[in-house]
Design an enzyme around this catalytic site. Sequence first.
Site, PDB file in Angstrom:
ATOM      1  N   ALA A  69       0.716  -0.953   0.151  1.00  0.00           N
ATOM      2  CA  ALA A  69       0.156  -0.100   0.411  1.00  0.00           C
ATOM      3  C   ALA A  69       0.682   1.210  -0.215  1.00  0.00           C
ATOM      4  O   ALA A  69       0.525   2.183  -0.894  1.00  0.00           O
ATOM      5  CB  ALA A  69      -1.038  -0.172   1.180  1.00  0.00           C
ATOM      6  N   ASP A  70       2.052   1.306   0.315  1.00  0.00           N
ATOM      7  CA  ASP A  70       2.919   1.784   0.663  1.00  0.00           C
ATOM      8  C   ASP A  70       4.072   2.981  -1.180  1.00  0.00           C
ATOM      9  O   ASP A  70       5.024   3.390  -1.463  1.00  0.00           O
ATOM     10  CB  ASP A  70       3.902   1.536   1.896  1.00  0.00           C
ATOM     11  CG  ASP A  70       4.776   0.571   1.706  1.00  0.00           C
ATOM     12  OD1 ASP A  70       4.198  -0.153   1.166  1.00  0.00           O
ATOM     13  OD2 ASP A  70       5.648   1.074   2.678  1.00  0.00           O
ATOM     14  N   GLU A  71       4.079   1.665  -1.548  1.00  0.00           N
ATOM     15  CA  GLU A  71       4.292   1.910  -3.082  1.00  0.00           C
ATOM     16  C   GLU A  71       3.406   2.814  -3.664  1.00  0.00           C
ATOM     17  O   GLU A  71       2.619   1.962  -4.971  1.00  0.00           O
ATOM     18  CB  GLU A  71       4.191   0.591  -3.402  1.00  0.00           C
ATOM     19  CG  GLU A  71       6.270  -0.435  -2.589  1.00  0.00           C
ATOM     20  CD  GLU A  71       6.232  -1.816  -3.177  1.00  0.00           C
ATOM     21  OE1 GLU A  71       5.023  -2.412  -3.922  1.00  0.00           O
ATOM     22  OE2 GLU A  71       7.148  -2.245  -2.604  1.00  0.00           O
TER      23      GLU A  71
END
Length: 192
Positions: free
Chosen positions: A59-61
């Site tokens: 989700a943080d990419e």
Amino acid sequence: KGILVIKKPFPGLTPTLWGEPERYKTHYWETRPGTKGMYYAGDAAEKDADGYIWFLGRADEVMKIAAHRIGTVEVENALVSHPAVVEAAVTGVPDELRGEIASAFVVLRTGFEPSDELKKELIAHVRKERGAIVVMKDIGFIKMLPKTRSGKIMRRVIKALLTGKDLGDLSTIEEEASVDEIKEAIGKIGKI
């Protein structure tokens, strides 16, 4: 689509972070409002009609192109849906006008050769699949992506190479030659 949270621990789930039990609690069990007491995996996922969970990537990419948040995995999936591409890695790189733009490296299937025409076709394919908001800087053709021994693409290494930053720890990389190949491809497409 959403972020995967797990309501109950299961065998194989790490019980703590070595030397940092409080950080483990706050980063994984109390990460977001409404997830207290649930394990926050940090993976984007979706559940299909049969109840199977499909992982979509971290989700943080995420890249922020002209105020639009776009997942790197979404762009990679668009590239891999083209018949010429077997693997892809995408990362956001700085852009004065848009904040960030996408830069990609692809591994081609047997029978396909790198060319400017194929590059244009792949960029058009991504725009068709993901929309005009995905602005591509360039696509480099390589034979192997830098991955960890467990098979995860090392996007941070690609981004560091593109932006001229320190590569950091490479002790988990599976094939160091993949880094040299990215460097060579960057030389052909121009440094950011």
